[in-house]
Design a protein around this motif. Sequence first.
Motif, PDB file in Angstrom:
ATOM      1  N   LYS A   1       0.847  -1.191   0.000  1.00 31.43           N
ATOM      2  CA  LYS A   1       0.000   0.000   0.000  1.00 31.43           C
ATOM      3  C   LYS A   1       0.880   1.237   0.000  1.00 31.43           C
ATOM      4  O   LYS A   1       1.992   1.234   0.508  1.00 31.43           O
ATOM      5  CB  LYS A   1      -0.921   0.022   1.230  1.00 31.43           C
TER       6      LYS A   1
ATOM      7  N   LYS B   1      -6.442   9.828  -1.017  1.00 33.29           N
ATOM      8  CA  LYS B   1      -6.667   9.101  -2.256  1.00 33.29           C
ATOM      9  C   LYS B   1      -6.258   9.966  -3.445  1.00 33.29           C
ATOM     10  O   LYS B   1      -6.188  11.191  -3.347  1.00 33.29           O
ATOM     11  CB  LYS B   1      -8.146   8.702  -2.371  1.00 33.29           C
TER      12      LYS B   1
ATOM     13  N   LYS C   1     -11.793  -7.036  -4.130  1.00 36.64           N
ATOM     14  CA  LYS C   1     -10.830  -5.996  -3.748  1.00 36.64           C
ATOM     15  C   LYS C   1      -9.768  -5.822  -4.824  1.00 36.64           C
ATOM     16  O   LYS C   1      -9.357  -4.692  -5.130  1.00 36.64           O
ATOM     17  CB  LYS C   1     -10.182  -6.356  -2.408  1.00 36.64           C
TER      18      LYS C   1
ATOM     19  N   THR D   1     -11.207  -3.879  -7.833  1.00 42.27           N
ATOM     20  CA  THR D   1     -11.570  -2.476  -7.604  1.00 42.27           C
ATOM     21  C   THR D   1     -10.394  -1.620  -7.139  1.00 42.27           C
ATOM     22  O   THR D   1     -10.395  -0.411  -7.364  1.00 42.27           O
ATOM     23  CB  THR D   1     -12.698  -2.376  -6.572  1.00 42.27           C
ATOM     24  N   THR D   2      -9.414  -2.227  -6.486  1.00 41.28           N
ATOM     25  CA  THR D   2      -8.251  -1.447  -6.021  1.00 41.28           C
ATOM     26  C   THR D   2      -7.014  -1.701  -6.862  1.00 41.28           C
ATOM     27  O   THR D   2      -6.090  -0.891  -6.847  1.00 41.28           O
ATOM     28  CB  THR D   2      -7.916  -1.784  -4.560  1.00 41.28           C
TER      29      THR D   2
ATOM     30  N   LEU E   1     -14.461  -1.079   2.640  1.00 39.36           N
ATOM     31  CA  LEU E   1     -13.146  -0.888   2.023  1.00 39.36           C
ATOM     32  C   LEU E   1     -12.794   0.594   2.062  1.00 39.36           C
ATOM     33  O   LEU E   1     -13.469   1.418   1.436  1.00 39.36           O
ATOM     34  CB  LEU E   1     -13.171  -1.402   0.587  1.00 39.36           C
TER      35      LEU E   1
ATOM     36  N   GLU F   1      -9.489   1.894   1.537  1.00 39.72           N
ATOM     37  CA  GLU F   1      -8.387   2.333   0.688  1.00 39.72           C
ATOM     38  C   GLU F   1      -8.902   2.818  -0.675  1.00 39.72           C
ATOM     39  O   GLU F   1     -10.048   2.572  -1.061  1.00 39.72           O
ATOM     40  CB  GLU F   1      -7.366   1.215   0.516  1.00 39.72           C
ATOM     41  N   ASP F   2      -8.036   3.489  -1.382  1.00 37.69           N
ATOM     42  CA  ASP F   2      -8.386   4.066  -2.678  1.00 37.69           C
ATOM     43  C   ASP F   2      -8.848   2.969  -3.625  1.00 37.69           C
ATOM     44  O   ASP F   2      -8.203   1.928  -3.761  1.00 37.69           O
ATOM     45  CB  ASP F   2      -7.149   4.777  -3.246  1.00 37.69           C
ATOM     46  N   ASN F   3      -9.995   3.198  -4.288  1.00 36.00           N
ATOM     47  CA  ASN F   3     -10.544   2.173  -5.155  1.00 36.00           C
ATOM     48  C   ASN F   3     -11.328   2.814  -6.293  1.00 36.00           C
ATOM     49  O   ASN F   3     -11.667   4.001  -6.263  1.00 36.00           O
ATOM     50  CB  ASN F   3     -11.432   1.209  -4.372  1.00 36.00           C
TER      51      ASN F   3
ATOM     52  N   THR G   1      -8.240  -2.845 -13.451  1.00 35.80           N
ATOM     53  CA  THR G   1      -8.478  -1.629 -12.642  1.00 35.80           C
ATOM     54  C   THR G   1      -7.945  -0.372 -13.323  1.00 35.80           C
ATOM     55  O   THR G   1      -8.708   0.588 -13.525  1.00 35.80           O
ATOM     56  CB  THR G   1      -7.867  -1.803 -11.252  1.00 35.80           C
TER      57      THR G   1
ATOM     58  N   SER H   1      -6.173   4.048  -8.866  1.00 32.10           N
ATOM     59  CA  SER H   1      -6.071   3.880  -7.414  1.00 32.10           C
ATOM     60  C   SER H   1      -4.612   3.840  -6.984  1.00 32.10           C
ATOM     61  O   SER H   1      -3.760   3.273  -7.675  1.00 32.10           O
ATOM     62  CB  SER H   1      -6.774   2.591  -6.979  1.00 32.10           C
TER      63      SER H   1
ATOM     64  N   SER I   1      -2.800   0.332  -6.757  1.00 32.69           N
ATOM     65  CA  SER I   1      -2.927  -0.581  -7.885  1.00 32.69           C
ATOM     66  C   SER I   1      -1.550  -1.010  -8.385  1.00 32.69           C
ATOM     67  O   SER I   1      -0.656  -0.186  -8.566  1.00 32.69           O
ATOM     68  CB  SER I   1      -3.703   0.097  -9.016  1.00 32.69           C
TER      69      SER I   1
END
Length: 967
Positions: free
Chosen positions: A33, A39, A120, A123-124, A142, A144-146, A314, A326, A329
């Motif tokens: 991460k 974000k 996850k 989307t992330t 969720l 975190e940035d997504n 993503t 994100s 990613s």
Amino acid sequence: MKVRSSVFASFILISEVIGIALFLRGFFPVPVKSSLSAKNRLSDLPAEPLTGGSVNSSRLPQPLFKRVVIMLVDALREDFVFGPNGRMYMPYTRHVVERGSSNSFVAKARPPTVTMPRIKALTTGSIPGFIDVVMNLNSPALLEDNLIWQAKTAGKRIVFYGDDTWVRLFPKHFMEYDGTTSFFVSDYTEVDNNVTRHLDSTLKRDDWDILILHYLGLDHIGHISGPHSSLIQPKLLEMDDILKKIHSALISKEAEGSLPYLLVLCGDHGMSETGSHGGSSEPEVNTPLVLISPAFKRKVGMEKPGVVEQVDLTPTLALGLGLPISQNSVGRLIPGVLDETSLRDQLRFLHLNGHQLSCLLKDSILNYEKEAGFEQFRVAEKAHGSWMKLYLEGNTSEVLTNMGKKVLKQYLEALAAMSSALSKQLGKYDLYSMIAGMVFVFQLLLVLLLAMPEALSGEAAVDLPVLSVLLSLPFYLLCLLLASVHVLVCTSAESSCYFCSLSWGLVFAAVAFSSAMFCILVSMAARQLPLGPKIHGKSPLKSSGSEWSLSELDVLLLAGTVGHTLSLAASSFVEEEHQTWYFLLNTLCLAVFQDVCRKYFREQRGSGDEEDHILPSKDYHSAHPKAEIFSEKWLALATPPFTLLCCRLLRSLNQTGVQWAHLPDVGHWLNSSEHRTVLSLLAAFCLVLIYLLVQRRCSWVSKVALALGLLGVYSYRAAVGNVLFPWQHSSRATSKGTVEARFVYVFVLGILFTGSKDLLRSQIITADAKLKSRGLWEIYSGLVLLVSLLFRAHNLPVLCCCLLIQTLMAQFIWKRLHYDAAQTTIMHYWFGQAFFYFQGNSNNIATVDISVGFVGLESYVEAPAIFLTALSTYAGPLLWVCHLVCYLSSERDRSPVAVGHGCYCLALLRSVPAAAYIVLVTVLRYHLFIWSVFSPKLLYESMHLLLTAGVCLIFNTMEQSHSPSKS
């Protein structure tokens, strides 16, 4: 300080559980991460590279798509679309893939291939870890940035229908939604109809930008009957019709001059040959990814689909919708999506993707400058700037085009290298916590081994030099040393350590305990050395009643257990561990057969004293006629070969392991529709035999309840279509069996209540050993009834053979050959491990049958579903552990400490593999195969250790309360 062996073993087990918990906290890594909490936003995007002149703008190219429809079919395997049966399963989809405007790929999902981690990842763009398997049962929001958050922030209107995991992950993100329960696997019809019923009205509207559909029926069919079931083709044809309906609606609404639509068909994971998922086999990780849009070139024929990572979707969707990628990613743009755009836009898209990956690389890898991908990206960025300068100057020569294509190639190589480097960093291991847990458990294991002679002696007590250790100088010096190491590590650690985040009180207690255990370990080792001091002319190892002599069977049991532990150091032996247990069990049967032959043939030719000692006493002769004694002799001789025969048949019932799990077996043959009558007769025979074997030690009330409960088990299997009643002419299921299963649950609870009542009466009101034994056996019979309900019909012979072997071994082997508690315990342990694999289980998460968690339930209820799934999975080891407790309790002529011996040996046997695994995965922590093989096995060892600790604690407490005078 003298401590009872049972109390000592329980204390060691509890301490080992704490050590394993500390180790697991460090072993399950934090996913890769970004260190930034905020974000990504459009305003944070980098400027377009430009060499010389003024700084260029940070504009985004125009979005590629106006609308996106994501049709996610749970457990959609790659071969269901691209395989030889694709035209039969999904004809319209296959036509679009071959002749339509589409791009087709095989998207590889990373293990664990479970729904929530895969959502996850989609989307992330990040790679979740195995800890998300646990979180899958109750998904938190969720944070975190997504992609979903980015779309909502940009004003995109999102509509969702399907698996309610999305609703839990993204609360308040959807303009409209309807969630369906994903865990109720018995339903594969309504769960999809609840999604499709909204489709017609939604496709007619223009008030949405993103439509997400998550269909679960295919996954549920896989769990129920596997990927080759007759239900698979109708379900795939249903999905194909839905895709055709969506595609037709999008085409009819396409406006001239507006941005095109994008229709995405994908799967979150695949499906193993047994119908489950969670592991890393090819059918589980290979999923189809079909992108359909008029923005793509129309195909002229079937092309071999390319291979991409699932996380690549993503950044592709983000940039295709004009959104930032994100932060976390690790995916890269799918090149085929950009083919029809201008060269400037292609370079800009790749630059944005490369910038995001390079930022994540800086946060994740210490020496990121040395990464080849990072350097390649910097070179490509400079070349991009030079190309932009020429482009803005109006240069239109072929040199500029060739230069742009070269930069494009450099970007693609850089993206591939950075994505690969980030993907390999599955997480940041908390190495300090792992080492602390490893040292902690290893110390406890050595103390347990050194205390073994004293604990199994006639006194059943362990002499621990606690007071002398706590008052010694080495103890305080070691405390200071460990405290200094802790301070040094925590002040110099670049990443956060869980052990460093604990309060100083807990840390000091841990340091003091570890120092004390080390000093006790040294003291006990010195005391047991041959050159150590003698007490009253005796060696410490030969104190009263503690003389040791190892028989051939003892050597086999010891060598087999140690050999199995050593075999865990190789991944192949972990993947195919069942072969190890099958070999050990066969060898054990041959050794027992040798002991039986020696008892009844060779030793009968000895002296009369020997004969009186070996053969039954005179009272036994008077109570039992010679014919009965003769029959018992031959039954004892027949028990080991019969056990060998049962084990050989059970091996053919379920293929297990990793390499050959896909091969056909007897279970597949029995479950086929044309052999339903054979399965029905076999199930009925097994249920009758189970009743005859279990009811012998129960009260008449429990006998009646057991008979009715087993009849309910057959009725449940007939209701769900597994077996047939004689008057049935079709195997079609008439109901979901909810009423029949609940009927059985009533009798299970009744038997458990009766047994618990008898057990409590024997402990509190009257010290009646017979009543206590009956209570334990009734609880055991209730557990057997529950397991027979949860087992699939073709697995009832496993339960039947388990009970039959237990009965024969207890009646003719363990009692007649006078095996002590330690030998009996190790045999139970070996049989329990083998029966875990006879059920069809393996060390792969994919073999866990989650459908049993919904027997008798009309909807998903978390606590019962988890309990029933775990009980069915570990039924083999649990039944053998419970039988050990009942057997040791009911044996009249056992020594006062026999039960303590049994629990002590069981604790030792469970500690050795768990400790070996902790050492192993610490050494091999950077190897990728740990995730797909060793993580599930480590969880199994830890859960089994918890089970053993609970059984030992409960039973030792009952023993001590039952005989306080002896203690």
